[in-house]
Design an enzyme around this catalytic site. Structure first.
Site, PDB file in Angstrom:
ATOM      1  CG  ASP A 203      -3.971  -3.542  -4.633  1.00 53.12           C
ATOM      2  OD1 ASP A 203      -4.676  -2.506  -4.523  1.00 53.12           O
ATOM      3  OD2 ASP A 203      -4.399  -4.841  -4.734  1.00 53.12           O
ATOM      4  CD  GLU A 245      -5.187  -0.276  -1.644  1.00 55.06           C
ATOM      5  OE1 GLU A 245      -6.469   0.147  -2.025  1.00 55.06           O
ATOM      6  OE2 GLU A 245      -4.908  -1.468  -1.885  1.00 55.06           O
TER       7      GLU A 245
END
Length: 552
Positions: A203, A245
């Site tokens: 993330d 990401e």
């Protein structure tokens, strides 16, 4: 997908889900690992190769689990570590891989690391976070959540200093300049990989380090650390993957592949919004232009391509004109917007139009990269824009027309989120059970397209792409090639029918075979080849070489 191939991810179809949203096995109103295990056969039947799990760790849930308070535990309402191990075993027995979200950039302010750091300036953990006596440092870094945050610094009265955060003010950033932090994250990764996890979706990867005079994104130190992580993975856990990401402009996004020594995969954020821009403008140029910018990439890496996910449809990395087009076309009500994005599911975005749904999935399954589907989109689930933050696209999976959409036997008031009852997307009308029984449902159409895709190596992630032009701006056409196999893909992005011709003489005497029905088209000759396409329609055509009567 070859389950044992180290490059398995290049041929895989991924399926993103939140444990809490999928299926509740114990009637407490929240989905759990035992419930997910019960639904693995559904995913196998759909054609899924890898499950991507959203965060399931201990958390106060101020940000739906992206605020982790213990990396080494599982939130009790989702189950136990033994349940998680059983999930991995059951998934692997069905030849399904499992990857999990790993939130690297920040933790919850309830994490013991931060609590220790704020209480004692001399604590060893103090330097695990980024502190300042004022808010003047790193002023060139943008604020990501512009709807809720006014600064990347928040004053902590216990610590008597400001702490740095790129996201919510309850999510202090870790200090990656501290080697202890870097090593701790490696320990966290080993803990889950040792259980058999197949990799991580990492993330918010661009933000790990801070440097004065920069925007604190995509810094060389960040890339250097991911090279360390990749080296560890390759050495200790071959066949496991890292998926980045990184919502960045094309050059910066591509950089996270490194020289095949950083991430195995990265989300194709540059492409996703431009697919919708192309539809709105009825013009293929935004797709072709961005695809030419994000290719080529290293041979053994791959893009993860997607239409929607658990976040808002982000518009940070588009031009102002493109953002205006997106808002005007897809978010006419202010309630549909969040930060610099649109908080809507796929089906409501396209107003439930079946032809657009099919066109978008035909693009998803044939553009270079590995498709990543979001739970419920395969049945056309709706959303609830009146739920806070991004929760409107995270409602319970709709399994049947029974109580609570078949998601849970709990009282409706107990559900972690209300089910969708909007008349256009009501769970009594849109659900797995009903669509499984209807041969022409969205669900069965998606299943069929996944099966068709598996027949052709050219439209898996490893195939090359070459664009063809007809002079009609609304028609996108390309040939996907892998070895001696060629698949010609044509898409009409317009709302009206189009008649087009393509110069295909290089494939003279090849026979186009419609991939879904295996129907032969007339052989290609020297003259331009003529097609008529209905509005928002497409063709996948396998180009069968002359003398090949084997079919597919």
């Amino acid at each position: 997908m070859d389950f044992d191939d180290p490059l398995w991810f290049r041929d895989a179809i991924f399926y993103e889900l939140h444990v809490k949203s999928f299926y509740d096995s114990n009637a407490d109103g929240v989905g759990d690992f035992p419930g997910l295990i019960q639904k693995l056969d559904y995913l196998k039947n759909l054609g899924i190769d890898c499950i991507w799990l959203l965060p399931f760790y201990e958390s106060p849930l101020k940000d739906d689990g992206y605020d982790i308070s213990d990396y080494y535990s599982i939130l009790s309402v989702y189950g136990t570590v033994d349940d998680f191990k059983k999930l991995l075993d059951e998934a692997h027995s069905r030849k399904i891989k499992v990857i999990a979200d790993l939130v690297l950039n920040h933790v919850s302010d309830q994490h013991p690391w931060f609590q220790e750091a704020r209480k004692d300036k001399n604590s060893k953990k103090r330097n695990w976070f980024v502190w300042s006596d004022d808010q003047s440092r790193y002023k060139d870094a943008r604020i990501i959540f512009i709807d809720t945050e006014r600064s990347n610094w928040t004053f902590d009265p216990v610590a008597g200093q400001y702490f740095w955060h790129r996201f919510y003010s309850h999510q202090p950033d870790l200090n990656y300049d501290n080697p202890e932090v870097r090593e701790e994250i490696k320990k966290v990764m080993r803990y889950w990989l040792d259980m058999g996890l197949d990799g991580f979706r990492c993330d918010a990867v661009p933000y790990l380090f801070e440097r004065e005079g920069t925007n604190c994104e995509n810094l060389p130190e960040t890339h250097a650390y991911f090279k360390e992580l990749r080296k560890m993975i390759d050495r200790e856990y071959p066949g496991r993957i890292l998926l980045a990401e990184a919502n960045q402009w094309p050059t910066d996004a591509k950089a996270y592949f490194g020289n095949e020594d950083e991430f195995h995969m990265a989300f194709n954020f540059p492409l996703m919004p431009r697919i919708f821009v192309a539809l709105a403008k009825q013009d293929a140029f935004p797709i072709i232009n961005i695809m030419q910018q994000v290719t080529p990439i290293p041979e053994n890496c791959d893009w993860g391509i997607f239409l929607r996910n658990h976040d808002e449809l982000t518009l940070e990395m588009v031009t102002d004109d493109e953002r205006d087009i997106m808002y005007n076309e897809y978010a006419k009500l202010p309630k549909m917007r969040l930060n610099l994005g649109i908080r809507r599911r796929l089906s409501p975005l396209i107003e439930g139009d079946r032809y657009t749904f099919e066109l978008l999935h035909a693009l998803l399954f044939s553009l270079p990269g590995s498709p990543i589907m979001y739970y419920g989109d395969e049945i056309g689930m709706g959303d609830n824009i009146y739920l806070g933050d991004r929760n409107g696209v995270r409602t319970p999976m709709q399994w049947s027309y029974d109580r609570n959409a078949g998601f849970s036997a709990a009282d409706p008031e107990q559900l972690y989120s209300p089910v969708i009852i909007n008349p256009n997307y009501h769970y009594e009308f849109i659900n797995v059970e009903g669509e499984s029984r209807m041969p022409n449902s969205l669900l069965n159409w998606v299943r069929k397209m996944i099966l068709v895709r598996r027949k052709y190596s050219a439209i898996l992630g490893r195939g090359k792409i070459r664009y063809f032009y007809s002079g009609e701006k609304s028609v996108l056409a390309y040939v996907r090639n892998y070895g001696n196999e060629n698949v010609f893909c044509i898409f009409n992005l317009a709302r009206v029918p189009k008649a087009v011709m393509f110069d295909l003489h290089e494939f003279k005497d090849y026979t186009p075979v419609e991939a879904i029905t295996d129907s032969d088209f007339p052989p290609i000759g020297e003259l331009p080849y003529f097609f008529t396409l209905n509005s928002r329609s497409f063709f996948w055509l396998y180009l069968r070489p002359p003398g090949d009567n084997t079919g597919k």
